[in-house]
Write an enzyme that holds these catalytic residues in place. Sequence first.
Site, PDB file in Angstrom:
ATOM      1  N   ASP A 101       0.889  -1.283  -0.220  1.00  0.00           N
ATOM      2  CA  ASP A 101       0.169   0.264   0.137  1.00  0.00           C
ATOM      3  C   ASP A 101       0.822   1.223  -0.178  1.00  0.00           C
ATOM      4  O   ASP A 101       1.698   1.413   0.788  1.00  0.00           O
ATOM      5  CB  ASP A 101      -1.213   0.143   1.298  1.00  0.00           C
ATOM      6  CG  ASP A 101      -1.834   1.175   1.312  1.00  0.00           C
ATOM      7  OD1 ASP A 101      -2.606   1.100   0.152  1.00  0.00           O
ATOM      8  OD2 ASP A 101      -2.120   2.157   1.887  1.00  0.00           O
ATOM      9  N   ASP A 141     -31.359 -16.658  27.467  1.00  0.00           N
ATOM     10  CA  ASP A 141     -30.001 -16.940  28.068  1.00  0.00           C
ATOM     11  C   ASP A 141     -30.601 -17.283  29.363  1.00  0.00           C
ATOM     12  O   ASP A 141     -32.013 -17.064  29.796  1.00  0.00           O
ATOM     13  CB  ASP A 141     -28.727 -16.083  28.047  1.00  0.00           C
ATOM     14  CG  ASP A 141     -27.569 -17.088  28.195  1.00  0.00           C
ATOM     15  OD1 ASP A 141     -27.699 -17.846  28.738  1.00  0.00           O
ATOM     16  OD2 ASP A 141     -26.613 -16.497  27.337  1.00  0.00           O
ATOM     17  N   GLY A 168     -34.306 -18.125  30.193  1.00  0.00           N
ATOM     18  CA  GLY A 168     -34.873 -19.346  30.112  1.00  0.00           C
ATOM     19  C   GLY A 168     -33.699 -20.199  29.915  1.00  0.00           C
ATOM     20  O   GLY A 168     -32.457 -19.925  29.762  1.00  0.00           O
ATOM     21  N   ASP A 169     -33.952 -21.577  29.928  1.00  0.00           N
ATOM     22  CA  ASP A 169     -32.948 -22.666  29.800  1.00  0.00           C
ATOM     23  C   ASP A 169     -33.355 -23.480  28.425  1.00  0.00           C
ATOM     24  O   ASP A 169     -34.292 -23.921  28.432  1.00  0.00           O
ATOM     25  CB  ASP A 169     -32.904 -23.511  30.936  1.00  0.00           C
ATOM     26  CG  ASP A 169     -31.912 -24.985  30.801  1.00  0.00           C
ATOM     27  OD1 ASP A 169     -31.406 -25.059  29.610  1.00  0.00           O
ATOM     28  OD2 ASP A 169     -31.686 -25.307  31.797  1.00  0.00           O
ATOM     29  N   PHE A 170     -32.504 -23.193  27.523  1.00  0.00           N
ATOM     30  CA  PHE A 170     -32.663 -23.701  26.290  1.00  0.00           C
ATOM     31  C   PHE A 170     -32.888 -25.248  25.949  1.00  0.00           C
ATOM     32  O   PHE A 170     -33.519 -25.762  25.099  1.00  0.00           O
ATOM     33  CB  PHE A 170     -31.854 -23.063  24.995  1.00  0.00           C
ATOM     34  CG  PHE A 170     -30.171 -23.310  25.097  1.00  0.00           C
ATOM     35  CD1 PHE A 170     -29.931 -24.554  25.349  1.00  0.00           C
ATOM     36  CD2 PHE A 170     -29.482 -22.244  24.923  1.00  0.00           C
ATOM     37  CE1 PHE A 170     -28.379 -24.596  25.466  1.00  0.00           C
ATOM     38  CE2 PHE A 170     -28.100 -22.323  24.877  1.00  0.00           C
ATOM     39  CZ  PHE A 170     -27.565 -23.431  25.082  1.00  0.00           C
ATOM     40  N   ARG A 229     -21.043 -20.016  18.791  1.00  0.00           N
ATOM     41  CA  ARG A 229     -20.183 -20.534  19.674  1.00  0.00           C
ATOM     42  C   ARG A 229     -21.033 -21.452  20.875  1.00  0.00           C
ATOM     43  O   ARG A 229     -20.611 -21.350  21.885  1.00  0.00           O
ATOM     44  CB  ARG A 229     -19.240 -19.705  20.347  1.00  0.00           C
ATOM     45  CG  ARG A 229     -18.369 -18.651  19.240  1.00  0.00           C
ATOM     46  CD  ARG A 229     -17.669 -17.571  20.130  1.00  0.00           C
ATOM     47  NE  ARG A 229     -16.824 -17.859  21.185  1.00  0.00           N
ATOM     48  CZ  ARG A 229     -15.713 -18.359  21.075  1.00  0.00           C
ATOM     49  NH1 ARG A 229     -15.194 -18.095  19.936  1.00  0.00           N
ATOM     50  NH2 ARG A 229     -14.864 -18.862  22.010  1.00  0.00           N
TER      51      ARG A 229
HETATM   52  C1  LIG Z   1       3.019   8.228  -5.782  1.00  0.00           C
HETATM   53  C2  LIG Z   1       2.751   7.230  -6.929  1.00  0.00           C
HETATM   54  C3  LIG Z   1       1.756   6.211  -6.854  1.00  0.00           C
HETATM   55  N1  LIG Z   1       1.396   5.333  -7.702  1.00  0.00           N
HETATM   56  C4  LIG Z   1       0.508   4.281  -7.837  1.00  0.00           C
HETATM   57  O1  LIG Z   1      -0.471   4.655  -6.802  1.00  0.00           O
HETATM   58  C5  LIG Z   1      -1.126   3.461  -6.419  1.00  0.00           C
HETATM   59  C6  LIG Z   1      -1.295   3.480  -4.766  1.00  0.00           C
HETATM   60  O2  LIG Z   1      -2.497   3.037  -4.411  1.00  0.00           O
HETATM   61  P1  LIG Z   1      -2.571   1.470  -3.679  1.00  0.00           P
HETATM   62  O3  LIG Z   1      -3.615   1.471  -2.860  1.00  0.00           O
HETATM   63  O4  LIG Z   1      -1.188   1.496  -2.808  1.00  0.00           O
HETATM   64  O5  LIG Z   1      -2.791   0.420  -4.839  1.00  0.00           O
HETATM   65  P2  LIG Z   1      -3.478   0.125  -5.969  1.00  0.00           P
HETATM   66  O6  LIG Z   1      -3.439   0.867  -7.260  1.00  0.00           O
HETATM   67  O7  LIG Z   1      -5.161   0.709  -5.322  1.00  0.00           O
HETATM   68  O8  LIG Z   1      -3.540  -1.356  -5.916  1.00  0.00           O
HETATM   69  P3  LIG Z   1      -4.054  -2.513  -4.743  1.00  0.00           P
HETATM   70  O9  LIG Z   1      -2.597  -3.052  -4.327  1.00  0.00           O
HETATM   71  O10 LIG Z   1      -4.696  -3.488  -5.272  1.00  0.00           O
HETATM   72  O11 LIG Z   1      -4.543  -1.958  -3.649  1.00  0.00           O
HETATM   73  C7  LIG Z   1      -0.216   2.352  -6.543  1.00  0.00           C
HETATM   74  O12 LIG Z   1      -0.804   1.631  -7.660  1.00  0.00           O
HETATM   75  C8  LIG Z   1       1.061   3.118  -7.313  1.00  0.00           C
HETATM   76  O13 LIG Z   1       1.619   2.071  -8.470  1.00  0.00           O
HETATM   77  C9  LIG Z   1       2.391   5.379  -8.960  1.00  0.00           C
HETATM   78  O14 LIG Z   1       1.924   4.912 -10.062  1.00  0.00           O
HETATM   79  N2  LIG Z   1       3.276   6.474  -9.169  1.00  0.00           N
HETATM   80  C10 LIG Z   1       3.613   7.557  -8.225  1.00  0.00           C
HETATM   81  O15 LIG Z   1       4.372   8.229  -8.114  1.00  0.00           O
END
Ligand SMILES: Cc1cn([C@@H]2O[C@H](COP(=O)(O)OP(=O)(O)OP(=O)(O)O)[C@@H](O)[C@H]2O)c(=O)[nH]c1=O
Length: 580
Positions: free
Chosen positions: A89, A453, A478-480, A495
């Site tokens: 991410d 319960d 109650g007691d089931f 559970r």
């Molecule tokens: C700053 C910058 C970011 N990105 C893209 O930004 C998305 C970030 O979003 P993410 O949520 O991390 O990913 P996603 O694209 O939503 O894909 P997923 O992993 O499925 O969540 C990614 O794509 C990165 O490359 C670029 O291509 N160039 C840049 O200079």
Amino acid sequence: MVLMNPVISKLTGKLVVLASASPRRLEILTNVGLRFEVVPSWFKETLDKRLFKTPHEYAVETAKQKALEVAKRMPFKHLKTPDIVIGADTVVVMDGLILEKPVDKQDAYRMLSRLSGKEHSVFTGVAIILCHEKEVIDFYEETKVKFADLSDDLLWEYINSGEPMDKAGGYGIQALGGMLVEYVHGDFLNVVGFPLNQFCKKLGLIFSPPGSLTHNSDEPQGTSDPAAPDLTSRGTMQMQNVRENETEDGKEKLSKMIELMDGFKASKVLFTASKLHVFDVLRSSKTGELQAEDVAQEIKASMKGTERLLEACVSLGLLQRTGKEYANTAMSRHFLLSDGPLSLQGYIQHCNELVWPLFTHLETAVREGTNQHEKAFGKSSDNLFQDAYYSRHEVKLRFMKAMHSIAKVSGRDVATAFDLSKYKTACDLGGCTGAMAYEFAKAHPGLSVTMFDLPEVIEMSGHFRPHDADDRVSFVAGDFFKDELPKADVYILARILHDWSDEKVHILLSKIAKACNPGCCVLVSEIFLDEDRKGPSRGLLQALSMTEGRQRSASEYSLLLKSHGFTTAQNQTLAPTTRH
Ligand SMILES: Cc1cn([C@@H]2O[C@H](COP(=O)(O)OP(=O)(O)OP(=O)(O)O)[C@@H](O)[C@H]2O)c(=O)[nH]c1=O
């Protein structure tokens, strides 16, 4: 293609999955010769950013959730278990504000004008899931980027090119966006979406033969997962070095063994830190940070002991330390504060006070084939809440707190697992504090829920009632096994069934079958054992301290239900069944 990085070749023959829809990540990893499948994650990037102390913790947690979602889904939906799942991410951070992908052009404009003329950070969090070992290795990389002063005209021209929309911060440094950039400090590919250099180093630590692990010392900063990937202690690595024929596989096995041997220590550290309210104490300090000395004073414990406990917590990812200051991690803030909405405190104390003593008698339990309640507590436990041990107020309350915390954490998932829109009434049998019933009411606006319960449980459930209690939830005592069950379209058994023998389960199901009309349904929420009873180990470990209950597989539950006229409509982790 020639593989310059021998680490990548270590993955040959393994099913590697990239849990990402980002074309940039695909390209970066393909370019170095990695063979993998792409299975984009369904995890929605909606974690509450306020819960994270730093932006990189947010990015790492999101990466982890993306990867875990795919790792969990694949065995069911794709009928294969990957060896490795990679999630990532990328976020852009300006003055502490986390910028993700813009939602529209105006949003892109807001982001880019904020970045204009200034330096910002780009963080990519990465999670590598080792599916068979059930391990997560995560880390992040930070790169600093400075934008030139950008005129409005230039910004709009760039936005109208369409490039910003699927990119964090609204720009793509690898394409037109490169024209906006004055300088980059750090890993360029990290900005593009994947910190390849650090990723390869981590793979090296995971897969290289033990001897090469000495290059640990140049490990980059920013590792946020203290539990991995340093799979074994350094002392152990040296020992392995001496044995030249030790294989990589051997190292993995040894690390698994060490993990198993140490597992009880880690649990007890968690229990003790929770019981001493370490996490609450840190949260309530002004800055969210305290030195060991202050924590010792607050929890009224020795300095030496507290310091050891805090250090152990850091090593387990329960706390983080900067200099001398200790603070909660995002995970602790989520689950370990007593008053948090997803607090597991109640369940942790139940494990500490009840399950732990039972497990100290495991050897006798195995020899005798019985639960060791009497040995551990001096009383036998044939019927929870009815024997002398459970009749003590504080013991009852502790048990209810445990059930409450589990219901709070899992309640929403159980309540939303199936489409219940055609049903008007539900009855949560053995619903304890009502937490699950409230989750069902919240998730289904047309549903009234009765919580059923034992009278003494209902009496105490007032302690747990939310301030904004929904009046569609009512409580019936109650007691089931003995009393008449309230009429309902959906009977919830969350559970419950694992606690009882087949004989008792039959009694309960026949009462439900009698109370419900055709078309009614029973929703069973349990840990389902694999059909070959080889896992999941959570279920099998729990079985060791059971009294008359037993863990069952989905088809065993289906059979029990079928004998009372219920046919299984869906049979996955959560199984509702419909009566015809
Ligand atoms: C700053 C910058 C970011 N990105 C893209 O930004 C998305 C970030 O979003 P993410 O949520 O991390 O990913 P996603 O694209 O939503 O894909 P997923 O992993 O499925 O969540 C990614 O794509 C990165 O490359 C670029 O291509 N160039 C840049 O200079």
